[in-house]
Every structure is written in C-alpha cells, then in structure tokens.
Write a protein that holds these residues in place. Structure first.
Motif, PDB file in Angstrom:
ATOM      1  N   MET A  35     -12.313  57.447 -10.866  1.00 45.29           N
ATOM      2  CA  MET A  35     -11.230  56.928 -10.043  1.00 45.29           C
ATOM      3  C   MET A  35     -11.627  55.597  -9.402  1.00 45.29           C
ATOM      4  SD  MET A  35      -8.234  57.225  -9.452  1.00 45.29           S
ATOM      5  CE  MET A  35      -7.014  58.330  -8.893  1.00 45.29           C
ATOM      6  N   ALA A  36     -12.837  55.520  -8.869  1.00 42.18           N
ATOM      7  CA  ALA A  36     -13.309  54.260  -8.289  1.00 42.18           C
ATOM      8  C   ALA A  36     -13.409  53.192  -9.368  1.00 42.18           C
ATOM      9  CB  ALA A  36     -14.660  54.462  -7.602  1.00 42.18           C
ATOM     10  N   ALA A  37     -13.838  53.578 -10.568  1.00 36.76           N
ATOM     11  CA  ALA A  37     -13.931  52.628 -11.674  1.00 36.76           C
ATOM     12  C   ALA A  37     -12.553  52.101 -12.054  1.00 36.76           C
ATOM     13  CB  ALA A  37     -14.602  53.285 -12.879  1.00 36.76           C
ATOM     14  N   MET A  38     -11.551  52.971 -12.033  1.00 33.63           N
ATOM     15  CA  MET A  38     -10.193  52.544 -12.362  1.00 33.63           C
ATOM     16  C   MET A  38      -9.667  51.539 -11.343  1.00 33.63           C
ATOM     17  SD  MET A  38      -6.844  54.905 -13.112  1.00 33.63           S
ATOM     18  CE  MET A  38      -7.836  56.009 -14.086  1.00 33.63           C
ATOM     19  N   TRP A  39      -9.885  51.820 -10.066  1.00 33.08           N
ATOM     20  CA  TRP A  39      -9.456  50.883  -9.021  1.00 33.08           C
ATOM     21  C   TRP A  39     -10.177  49.542  -9.153  1.00 33.08           C
ATOM     22  CZ3 TRP A  39      -5.486  50.675  -5.871  1.00 33.08           C
ATOM     23  CH2 TRP A  39      -4.785  51.846  -5.599  1.00 33.08           C
ATOM     24  N   LEU A  40     -11.493  49.585  -9.393  1.00 31.14           N
ATOM     25  CA  LEU A  40     -12.262  48.359  -9.525  1.00 31.14           C
ATOM     26  C   LEU A  40     -11.809  47.563 -10.738  1.00 31.14           C
ATOM     27  CD1 LEU A  40     -14.474  46.579  -8.389  1.00 31.14           C
ATOM     28  CD2 LEU A  40     -16.133  47.914  -9.689  1.00 31.14           C
ATOM     29  N   MET A  41     -11.489  48.239 -11.831  1.00 30.08           N
ATOM     30  CA  MET A  41     -10.997  47.542 -13.025  1.00 30.08           C
ATOM     31  C   MET A  41      -9.673  46.835 -12.737  1.00 30.08           C
ATOM     32  SD  MET A  41     -10.278  48.981 -16.868  1.00 30.08           S
ATOM     33  CE  MET A  41     -11.861  49.774 -16.907  1.00 30.08           C
ATOM     34  N   ALA A  42      -8.794  47.493 -11.995  1.00 35.14           N
ATOM     35  CA  ALA A  42      -7.519  46.877 -11.632  1.00 35.14           C
ATOM     36  C   ALA A  42      -7.747  45.638 -10.758  1.00 35.14           C
ATOM     37  CB  ALA A  42      -6.629  47.882 -10.905  1.00 35.14           C
ATOM     38  N   ILE A  43      -8.688  45.719  -9.824  1.00 35.12           N
ATOM     39  CA  ILE A  43      -8.991  44.573  -8.955  1.00 35.12           C
ATOM     40  C   ILE A  43      -9.571  43.427  -9.769  1.00 35.12           C
ATOM     41  CG2 ILE A  43     -10.520  43.807  -7.086  1.00 35.12           C
ATOM     42  CD1 ILE A  43     -10.106  46.651  -5.875  1.00 35.12           C
ATOM     43  N   ILE A  44     -10.481  43.738 -10.702  1.00 37.02           N
ATOM     44  CA  ILE A  44     -11.081  42.702 -11.550  1.00 37.02           C
ATOM     45  C   ILE A  44     -10.010  42.011 -12.388  1.00 37.02           C
ATOM     46  CG2 ILE A  44     -12.614  42.314 -13.524  1.00 37.02           C
ATOM     47  CD1 ILE A  44     -14.382  44.570 -12.374  1.00 37.02           C
ATOM     48  N   MET A  45      -9.107  42.789 -12.956  1.00 35.13           N
ATOM     49  CA  MET A  45      -8.050  42.205 -13.780  1.00 35.13           C
ATOM     50  C   MET A  45      -7.126  41.326 -12.945  1.00 35.13           C
ATOM     51  SD  MET A  45      -7.390  45.479 -16.333  1.00 35.13           S
ATOM     52  CE  MET A  45      -5.676  45.207 -16.362  1.00 35.13           C
ATOM     53  N   LEU A  46      -6.806  41.761 -11.726  1.00 33.07           N
ATOM     54  CA  LEU A  46      -5.962  40.967 -10.843  1.00 33.07           C
ATOM     55  C   LEU A  46      -6.657  39.659 -10.455  1.00 33.07           C
ATOM     56  CD1 LEU A  46      -3.383  40.725  -9.126  1.00 33.07           C
ATOM     57  CD2 LEU A  46      -4.648  41.862  -7.289  1.00 33.07           C
ATOM     58  N   LEU A  47      -7.933  39.730 -10.090  1.00 39.40           N
ATOM     59  CA  LEU A  47      -8.675  38.520  -9.736  1.00 39.40           C
ATOM     60  C   LEU A  47      -8.768  37.554 -10.917  1.00 39.40           C
ATOM     61  CD1 LEU A  47     -11.637  39.928  -7.618  1.00 39.40           C
ATOM     62  CD2 LEU A  47      -9.749  38.495  -6.814  1.00 39.40           C
ATOM     63  N   ASP A  48      -8.967  38.089 -12.113  1.00 39.37           N
ATOM     64  CA  ASP A  48      -9.041  37.253 -13.307  1.00 39.37           C
ATOM     65  C   ASP A  48      -7.711  36.553 -13.567  1.00 39.37           C
ATOM     66  OD1 ASP A  48     -10.256  36.149 -15.598  1.00 39.37           O
ATOM     67  OD2 ASP A  48      -9.425  37.745 -16.846  1.00 39.37           O
ATOM     68  N   ALA A  49      -6.606  37.280 -13.414  1.00 42.95           N
ATOM     69  CA  ALA A  49      -5.284  36.688 -13.641  1.00 42.95           C
ATOM     70  C   ALA A  49      -4.981  35.605 -12.610  1.00 42.95           C
ATOM     71  CB  ALA A  49      -4.210  37.769 -13.601  1.00 42.95           C
ATOM     72  N   VAL A  50      -5.275  35.878 -11.343  1.00 42.20           N
ATOM     73  CA  VAL A  50      -5.028  34.887 -10.290  1.00 42.20           C
ATOM     74  C   VAL A  50      -5.924  33.672 -10.495  1.00 42.20           C
ATOM     75  CG1 VAL A  50      -5.251  34.448  -7.805  1.00 42.20           C
ATOM     76  CG2 VAL A  50      -4.178  36.549  -8.617  1.00 42.20           C
ATOM     77  N   GLY A  51      -7.185  33.901 -10.846  1.00 42.96           N
ATOM     78  CA  GLY A  51      -8.093  32.787 -11.101  1.00 42.96           C
ATOM     79  C   GLY A  51      -7.647  31.929 -12.268  1.00 42.96           C
ATOM     80  N   SER A  52      -7.147  32.566 -13.308  1.00 41.56           N
ATOM     81  CA  SER A  52      -6.641  31.808 -14.456  1.00 41.56           C
ATOM     82  C   SER A  52      -5.422  30.980 -14.095  1.00 41.56           C
ATOM     83  CB  SER A  52      -6.296  32.758 -15.612  1.00 41.56           C
ATOM     84  OG  SER A  52      -7.446  33.389 -16.090  1.00 41.56           O
ATOM     85  N   LEU A  53      -4.521  31.566 -13.304  1.00 39.93           N
ATOM     86  CA  LEU A  53      -3.347  30.798 -12.856  1.00 39.93           C
ATOM     87  C   LEU A  53      -3.740  29.600 -12.014  1.00 39.93           C
ATOM     88  CD1 LEU A  53      -0.706  33.507 -11.939  1.00 39.93           C
ATOM     89  CD2 LEU A  53      -0.487  31.707 -13.650  1.00 39.93           C
ATOM     90  N   VAL A  54      -4.676  29.804 -11.099  1.00 37.22           N
ATOM     91  CA  VAL A  54      -5.150  28.685 -10.271  1.00 37.22           C
ATOM     92  C   VAL A  54      -5.769  27.607 -11.147  1.00 37.22           C
ATOM     93  CG1 VAL A  54      -6.874  28.048  -8.535  1.00 37.22           C
ATOM     94  CG2 VAL A  54      -5.453  30.061  -8.184  1.00 37.22           C
ATOM     95  N   ALA A  55      -6.581  28.006 -12.136  1.00 38.12           N
ATOM     96  CA  ALA A  55      -7.223  27.033 -13.022  1.00 38.12           C
ATOM     97  C   ALA A  55      -6.195  26.255 -13.834  1.00 38.12           C
ATOM     98  CB  ALA A  55      -8.195  27.755 -13.955  1.00 38.12           C
ATOM     99  N   VAL A  56      -5.147  26.928 -14.286  1.00 35.28           N
ATOM    100  CA  VAL A  56      -4.119  26.258 -15.096  1.00 35.28           C
ATOM    101  C   VAL A  56      -3.343  25.254 -14.242  1.00 35.28           C
ATOM    102  CG1 VAL A  56      -1.914  26.638 -16.262  1.00 35.28           C
ATOM    103  CG2 VAL A  56      -3.882  28.047 -16.827  1.00 35.28           C
ATOM    104  N   TYR A  57      -2.992  25.634 -13.010  1.00 34.15           N
ATOM    105  CA  TYR A  57      -2.193  24.751 -12.181  1.00 34.15           C
ATOM    106  C   TYR A  57      -2.995  23.640 -11.529  1.00 34.15           C
ATOM    107  CZ  TYR A  57       2.049  27.397 -12.775  1.00 34.15           C
ATOM    108  OH  TYR A  57       3.149  27.985 -13.321  1.00 34.15           O
TER     109      TYR A  57
END
Length: 59
Positions: A35-57
């Motif tokens: 369960m903790a791994a699932m939550w951490l994976m969701a956080i990592i994916m969210l941070l990666d998506a936000v970081g990619s958007l920031v890098a693109v813009y």
C-alpha cells in the motif's frame, strides 16, 4: 547545444529526488509494504508529470 528531450531541462536536484524516491519504492516493494509502495508510485508519477510540464513550458 540544446537537448530535445524533457530531461535536459529538468533540474539536477529534482532528478536526484525522483531517483531517491524510486529507490525507496523498490525497498517498499521488497519489504512487501504494497500500500505504501502504491502511494509512493502515484506521487512519483505525479512529480514526473509536473516536472515534465514545467520543463516543456520553460522552453
């Protein structure tokens, strides 16, 4: 020379943070704390998506 991929625009500390979180994720999976791994994976994916958007813009 400018790189075409998103990772070229992301900051080094942010990429180190993602790497650290992924290592922790592997540890959680090895300890069978799913369960903790699932939550951490969701956080990592969210941070990666936000970081990619920031890098693109930033271009």
């Amino acid at each position: 020379m400018k790189r075409d991929d998103d990772m070229g625009s992301m900051s080094k500390p942010f990429l180190w943070l993602l790497l650290t979180l992924n290592v922790i994720l592997i540890g959680l999976l090895l300890s069978m704390n799913n369960m903790a791994a699932m939550w951490l994976m969701a956080i990592i994916m969210l941070l990666d998506a936000v970081g990619s958007l920031v890098a693109v813009y930033r271009r």
